[in-house]
Design a protein around this motif. Structure first.
Motif, PDB file in Angstrom:
ATOM      1  N   LEU A 146       0.811  -1.218   0.000  1.00 29.33           N
ATOM      2  CA  LEU A 146       0.000   0.000   0.000  1.00 29.33           C
ATOM      3  C   LEU A 146       0.843   1.265   0.000  1.00 29.33           C
ATOM      4  O   LEU A 146       0.346   2.349   0.324  1.00 29.33           O
ATOM      5  N   SER A 149      -7.490  -2.764   3.634  1.00 30.50           N
ATOM      6  CA  SER A 149      -6.801  -2.645   2.335  1.00 30.50           C
ATOM      7  C   SER A 149      -6.057  -3.897   1.860  1.00 30.50           C
ATOM      8  O   SER A 149      -6.006  -4.136   0.645  1.00 30.50           O
ATOM      9  N   GLN A 181      -8.047  -5.699  -0.640  1.00 29.61           N
ATOM     10  CA  GLN A 181      -8.047  -5.133  -1.993  1.00 29.61           C
ATOM     11  C   GLN A 181      -6.753  -5.511  -2.716  1.00 29.61           C
ATOM     12  O   GLN A 181      -6.766  -5.857  -3.905  1.00 29.61           O
ATOM     13  N   MET A 192      -6.506  -7.533  -6.268  1.00 30.34           N
ATOM     14  CA  MET A 192      -5.834  -7.083  -7.495  1.00 30.34           C
ATOM     15  C   MET A 192      -4.772  -8.083  -7.934  1.00 30.34           C
ATOM     16  O   MET A 192      -4.516  -8.253  -9.133  1.00 30.34           O
ATOM     17  N   GLN A 213     -14.198  -1.404   9.590  1.00 38.47           N
ATOM     18  CA  GLN A 213     -14.005  -0.506   8.462  1.00 38.47           C
ATOM     19  C   GLN A 213     -14.700  -1.065   7.250  1.00 38.47           C
ATOM     20  O   GLN A 213     -14.885  -2.281   7.131  1.00 38.47           O
ATOM     21  N   GLU A 223     -13.911  -0.530   3.151  1.00 39.89           N
ATOM     22  CA  GLU A 223     -13.187   0.148   2.098  1.00 39.89           C
ATOM     23  C   GLU A 223     -13.799  -0.259   0.770  1.00 39.89           C
ATOM     24  O   GLU A 223     -14.437  -1.312   0.659  1.00 39.89           O
ATOM     25  N   PHE A 282      -3.009  10.488   1.840  1.00 40.77           N
ATOM     26  CA  PHE A 282      -2.819   9.092   2.271  1.00 40.77           C
ATOM     27  C   PHE A 282      -1.691   8.536   1.427  1.00 40.77           C
ATOM     28  O   PHE A 282      -1.541   8.925   0.261  1.00 40.77           O
ATOM     29  N   PHE A 292      -1.486   5.741   0.056  1.00 39.09           N
ATOM     30  CA  PHE A 292      -1.970   4.806  -0.976  1.00 39.09           C
ATOM     31  C   PHE A 292      -2.846   5.462  -2.029  1.00 39.09           C
ATOM     32  O   PHE A 292      -3.320   4.785  -2.942  1.00 39.09           O
ATOM     33  N   THR A 293      -3.105   6.773  -1.919  1.00 35.88           N
ATOM     34  CA  THR A 293      -3.890   7.463  -2.952  1.00 35.88           C
ATOM     35  C   THR A 293      -3.219   8.779  -3.330  1.00 35.88           C
ATOM     36  O   THR A 293      -2.534   9.405  -2.524  1.00 35.88           O
ATOM     37  N   GLY A 295     -12.438   8.902   3.978  1.00 31.20           N
ATOM     38  CA  GLY A 295     -11.239   9.267   3.242  1.00 31.20           C
ATOM     39  C   GLY A 295     -11.258   8.556   1.902  1.00 31.20           C
ATOM     40  O   GLY A 295     -11.815   7.473   1.776  1.00 31.20           O
ATOM     41  N   SER A 296     -10.637   9.201   0.894  1.00 33.40           N
ATOM     42  CA  SER A 296     -10.729   8.618  -0.450  1.00 33.40           C
ATOM     43  C   SER A 296      -9.596   9.146  -1.323  1.00 33.40           C
ATOM     44  O   SER A 296      -8.821  10.011  -0.900  1.00 33.40           O
ATOM     45  N   ALA A 323     -10.350   4.673  -4.583  1.00 34.62           N
ATOM     46  CA  ALA A 323     -10.549   3.869  -3.372  1.00 34.62           C
ATOM     47  C   ALA A 323     -11.056   4.802  -2.281  1.00 34.62           C
ATOM     48  O   ALA A 323     -10.899   6.025  -2.356  1.00 34.62           O
ATOM     49  N   PHE A 324     -11.711   4.200  -1.292  1.00 33.46           N
ATOM     50  CA  PHE A 324     -12.182   5.003  -0.161  1.00 33.46           C
ATOM     51  C   PHE A 324     -12.247   4.113   1.069  1.00 33.46           C
ATOM     52  O   PHE A 324     -12.187   2.880   0.957  1.00 33.46           O
ATOM     53  N   GLY A 325     -12.327   4.748   2.216  1.00 37.54           N
ATOM     54  CA  GLY A 325     -12.408   3.978   3.454  1.00 37.54           C
ATOM     55  C   GLY A 325     -13.155   4.768   4.507  1.00 37.54           C
ATOM     56  O   GLY A 325     -13.080   6.004   4.542  1.00 37.54           O
ATOM     57  N   MET A 326     -13.937   4.070   5.318  1.00 35.48           N
ATOM     58  CA  MET A 326     -14.617   4.755   6.427  1.00 35.48           C
ATOM     59  C   MET A 326     -14.839   3.789   7.577  1.00 35.48           C
ATOM     60  O   MET A 326     -14.763   2.567   7.415  1.00 35.48           O
TER      61      MET A 326
HETATM   62  C1  2NL Z   1     -10.008   6.447   6.089  1.00 34.46           C
HETATM   63  C2  2NL Z   1      -9.328   6.460   4.782  1.00 34.46           C
HETATM   64  C3  2NL Z   1      -8.904   5.206   2.859  1.00 34.46           C
HETATM   65  C4  2NL Z   1      -8.180   3.831   1.072  1.00 34.46           C
HETATM   66  C5  2NL Z   1      -8.664   3.965   2.342  1.00 34.46           C
HETATM   67  C6  2NL Z   1      -7.143   2.172  -0.413  1.00 34.46           C
HETATM   68  C7  2NL Z   1      -6.923   0.832  -0.616  1.00 34.46           C
HETATM   69  C8  2NL Z   1      -6.145   0.455  -1.663  1.00 34.46           C
HETATM   70  C9  2NL Z   1      -5.588   1.360  -2.492  1.00 34.46           C
HETATM   71  C10 2NL Z   1      -5.819   2.688  -2.244  1.00 34.46           C
HETATM   72 CL1  2NL Z   1      -5.856  -1.211  -1.916  1.00 34.46          CL
HETATM   73  N1  2NL Z   1      -6.582   3.069  -1.215  1.00 34.46           N
HETATM   74  N2  2NL Z   1      -7.909   2.552   0.614  1.00 34.46           N
HETATM   75  C11 2NL Z   1      -7.982   4.950   0.289  1.00 34.46           C
HETATM   76  C12 2NL Z   1      -8.234   6.195   0.818  1.00 34.46           C
HETATM   77  C13 2NL Z   1      -8.712   6.326   2.119  1.00 34.46           C
HETATM   78  O1  2NL Z   1      -9.374   5.244   4.139  1.00 34.46           O
HETATM   79  O2  2NL Z   1     -10.142   7.466   6.681  1.00 34.46           O
HETATM   80  N3  2NL Z   1     -10.454   5.298   6.554  1.00 34.46           N
HETATM   81  C14 2NL Z   1     -11.138   5.178   7.786  1.00 34.46           C
END
Ligand code: 2NL
Length: 364
Positions: free
Chosen positions: A143, A176, A179, A183, A221, A223, A262, A264-265, A295-296, A318-321
């Motif tokens: 990541l 993550s 994911q 991939m 979480q 994602e 982040f 990873f993004t 987050g994204s 991608a996003f996560g919460m």
């Molecule tokens: C947050 C933010 C995020 C991701 C998770 C992700 C996963 C892969 C690649 C790229 Cl495999 N991104 N996940 C991306 C942006 C934000 O989470 O605040 N989570 C609680």
């Protein structure tokens, strides 16, 4: 002749007095069995003169018929009585109310996971999951999280004994790695090479060393990940706007996308939803305040490459919460820590009927 009338009286008396079917059968054998009284009379017929035989034979036959009729009548009487007794003893009272049965409820986390599955399912996402215990490559390196990143520190991450080959192992700190594994999957890579698109949501347990009023060491979480050749930031925005409005059930819910970072993004954005505070009570919808909920960003090319795909060909968002957090916001649950107390009174209050369901979607 005397014989005949004595046998008749005795036989009919025995039939009449038989109290059950077994006694009745005994009476039948005593009269008509091999050594029965009437059978005995039949046997004497051969010893009589022809004219006597005819008359006596007719009378014995008549007696036999009379006794058989009495046996049949008694048999049906006893049979009816037995049936009546069985019906009386086996009677059930269908008007009796059922005993009250304890009914469980769905935990708000499970309910919200089902809702996420339904909403993202309608947008074409499928549900993916993976192990809680990960190697540090899938959880961090893949990541684009550098070796010296603070998230990797012993104080923040639960480290487990390393694998036999020395690979450090952790309780996953986000979903993550699922994911990343998706991939890396050869069938998924073939599907993408054939022109398909990858759309998954990954709801699940995650773990971080954090324990206070608003953090528990285990939390949940979700994602999401979309990968194809053309998906851009506009798709990210549309998807998250639609999701937030569907989830919070506010059609004109305002959203604010703020630049963020982040590993990873790139670019990255945090998403706030509109809200207002009246009399100390939070209301989600157009208002004068904002609440950060997710987050994204566009998946970093390094992550695409680490996961075996060519970043010159593939891109996506991608996003996560936090599931616990969005559950608290949607259902007005004030205290995160109460989620994990296994308090039945709390569950009866905040839980959901398993029979209501949310229908359709990415499913489980
Ligand atoms: C947050 C933010 C995020 C991701 C998770 C992700 C996963 C892969 C690649 C790229 Cl495999 N991104 N996940 C991306 C942006 C934000 O989470 O605040 N989570 C609680």
């Amino acid at each position: 002749m005397d014989d005949l009338s004595t046998i008749r009286t005795e036989a009919l008396g025995a039939v009449e007095q038989a109290a059950d079917l077994a006694a009745l059968d005994a009476a039948r054998v005593a009269v008509l069995g091999k050594k029965g009284s009437v059978t005995g009379l039949m046997k004497t017929l051969g010893t009589l003169a022809p004219e006597q035989r005819k008359e006596f034979g007719a009378r014995v036959n008549q007696l036999k018929g009379e006794i058989e009729a009495a046996l049949d009548a008694r048999k049906s009487t006893l049979g009816n009585a037995a049936l009546a007794a069985k019906l009386a003893s086996e009677k059930i009272d269908v008007s009796l109310p059922t005993r009250p049965e304890a009914r469980g409820t769905l935990h708000p986390i499970g309910q919200v996971m089902d809702e996420l599955g339904a909403i993202f399912g309608e947008m074409g996402f499928t549900w993916a999951d993976g192990p809680d215990i990960e190697d540090d490559w899938h959880n961090f390196s893949a990541l684009n999280i550098p070796p010296d990143h603070p998230a990797r520190q012993m104080q923040d991450t639960f480290y487990l004994p390393p694998r036999a080959d020395g690979t450090p192992m952790v309780l996953r700190t986000h979903t993550s790695p699922v994911q990343a594994r998706t991939m890396l999957n050869k069938d998924v890579q073939k599907m993408l090479a054939d022109g398909g698109a990858l759309r998954i949501i990954v709801p699940g347990r995650t773990f971080r060393i954090d324990n206070d009023a608003t953090h528990t060491p285990m939390f949940h979480q979700v994602e999401g990940l979309v990968i194809d050749r053309t998906t851009h930031m506009g798709h990210l925005k549309g998807c998250l706007v639609d999701f937030c409005r569907a989830f919070f059930e506010v059609d004109d819910l305002p959203l604010r996308f703020r630049p963020s970072y982040f590993p990873f993004t790139e670019p990255s954005a945090e998403v706030d939803i509109g809200c207002s505070w009246k009399g100390g009570e939070l209301k989600i919808g157009a208002g004068d305040s904002w609440l950060e909920i997710l987050g994204s960003g566009m998946v970093h090319p390094n992550v695409i490459r680490n996961c075996g795909l060519d970043p010159e060909v593939y891109q996506g968002f991608a996003f996560g919460m936090g599931i616990d957090r969005i559950a608290m916001l949607k259902y007005g649950i004030p205290d995160l820590r109460s989620f994990f107390d296994s308090d039945l009174r709390w569950l009866r209050h905040y839980g959901f009927s398993a029979l209501e369901g949310v229908g359709g979607g990415a499913g489980r």
